[in-house]
Design a protein around this motif. Sequence first.
Motif, PDB file in Angstrom:
ATOM      1  N   PRO A   1       0.060   8.075 -24.848  1.00  0.00           N
ATOM      2  CA  PRO A   1       1.504   8.242 -24.664  1.00  0.00           C
ATOM      3  C   PRO A   1       1.535   9.494 -25.707  1.00  0.00           C
ATOM      4  CG  PRO A   1       0.718   6.044 -25.303  1.00  0.00           C
ATOM      5  CD  PRO A   1      -0.596   6.656 -25.257  1.00  0.00           C
TER       6      PRO A   1
ATOM      7  N   ASN B   1      -1.692   4.755 -21.320  1.00  0.00           N
ATOM      8  CA  ASN B   1      -0.914   4.577 -20.218  1.00  0.00           C
ATOM      9  C   ASN B   1      -1.705   4.659 -18.981  1.00  0.00           C
ATOM     10  OD1 ASN B   1       1.451   4.590 -21.754  1.00  0.00           O
ATOM     11  ND2 ASN B   1       1.906   6.663 -21.283  1.00  0.00           N
TER      12      ASN B   1
ATOM     13  N   ALA C   1       7.328   5.562 -16.306  1.00  0.00           N
ATOM     14  CA  ALA C   1       6.851   4.200 -16.861  1.00  0.00           C
ATOM     15  C   ALA C   1       7.535   3.209 -16.054  1.00  0.00           C
ATOM     16  CB  ALA C   1       7.293   3.960 -18.168  1.00  0.00           C
TER      17      ALA C   1
ATOM     18  N   ALA D   1       2.825   1.238 -18.795  1.00  0.00           N
ATOM     19  CA  ALA D   1       2.945   1.823 -20.253  1.00  0.00           C
ATOM     20  C   ALA D   1       2.111   1.089 -21.027  1.00  0.00           C
ATOM     21  CB  ALA D   1       4.204   1.820 -20.590  1.00  0.00           C
TER      22      ALA D   1
ATOM     23  N   PRO E   1       1.432   1.292 -28.379  1.00  0.00           N
ATOM     24  CA  PRO E   1       1.083   2.604 -28.774  1.00  0.00           C
ATOM     25  C   PRO E   1       0.514   3.000 -30.096  1.00  0.00           C
ATOM     26  CG  PRO E   1       2.879   2.610 -27.689  1.00  0.00           C
ATOM     27  CD  PRO E   1       2.733   1.082 -27.918  1.00  0.00           C
TER      28      PRO E   1
ATOM     29  N   TYR F   1       3.398   4.407 -13.682  1.00  0.00           N
ATOM     30  CA  TYR F   1       2.273   3.898 -14.699  1.00  0.00           C
ATOM     31  C   TYR F   1       2.544   2.925 -15.171  1.00  0.00           C
ATOM     32  CZ  TYR F   1       4.683   6.695 -18.219  1.00  0.00           C
ATOM     33  OH  TYR F   1       5.715   7.310 -19.030  1.00  0.00           O
TER      34      TYR F   1
END
Length: 250
Positions: A209, A57, A41, A47, A51, A45
């Motif tokens: 995630p 992501n 992360a 994040a 979540p 990518y």
Amino acid sequence: MNDFQPYSYTDSVTADRPWLASLVGVQDTNTITLDLSKFTAGVHYVAATNPMLQSRNVMKSGIPLGKISASGLYAPYSGPTSEVQTVTVTGTPTGGTYTLTFSGQTTAGIPYNATAAQVKSALEALSNVNVGDVTTAGGPHPGTPVTVTFVGQYLGDDQTQMTASAAGLTGGTSPAVTVTTSTAGGTASASDGTETLAGFLVDAISFNPGSTKAAGALLWHGEVFADKCPTPFDPTDVASTAPGVNIHYR
């Protein structure tokens, strides 16, 4: 958990691929499966912001990839390691400056209590170091060492160790500056198959995630702007590519 839904985005396809030299069609691609546990992360990518609300992501396009021999899954390419050297000030100086010499060029005086940013600026002022050729961390001196990582034109290359002069330091007890090589450059950082460049992730994708795998497309033949890929690498240091891979750099 596996996640094989490709990412849908509102920007044009070409806008997502600044690293791709030819923006008219992408023909030479293969469907692959990514081992998401190998991606980081903030590096590979973005994040999910929340979540708990099932945000996803977002993996960046253009990431250089290698194929893990044991699993057949794809992970970030782990090519030659960049050199890391550590600059340590001892003897608790209370004033003055020191200098570093890299490849025959010597910096201006660096303060005894320099921050990592000041060490970086001093090195980048040399005629043989461009802005962005080094990154620094740690500090400030004299209590904490500063690490210097060689990137930019020196990415993935073995470097002659810098030398230091503490002649300008004052106070303390026998103040000194030492430079050590923490990580030697020029050797592959992996031996699991990812040290071989297989290609590049064609499109940005999104995944939940907690997912362990996701589908993607691999560009294995094409022309790439290496300096515009989301994770830096030096194409001149690519020692090997998978059979059939023919990446052109520009």
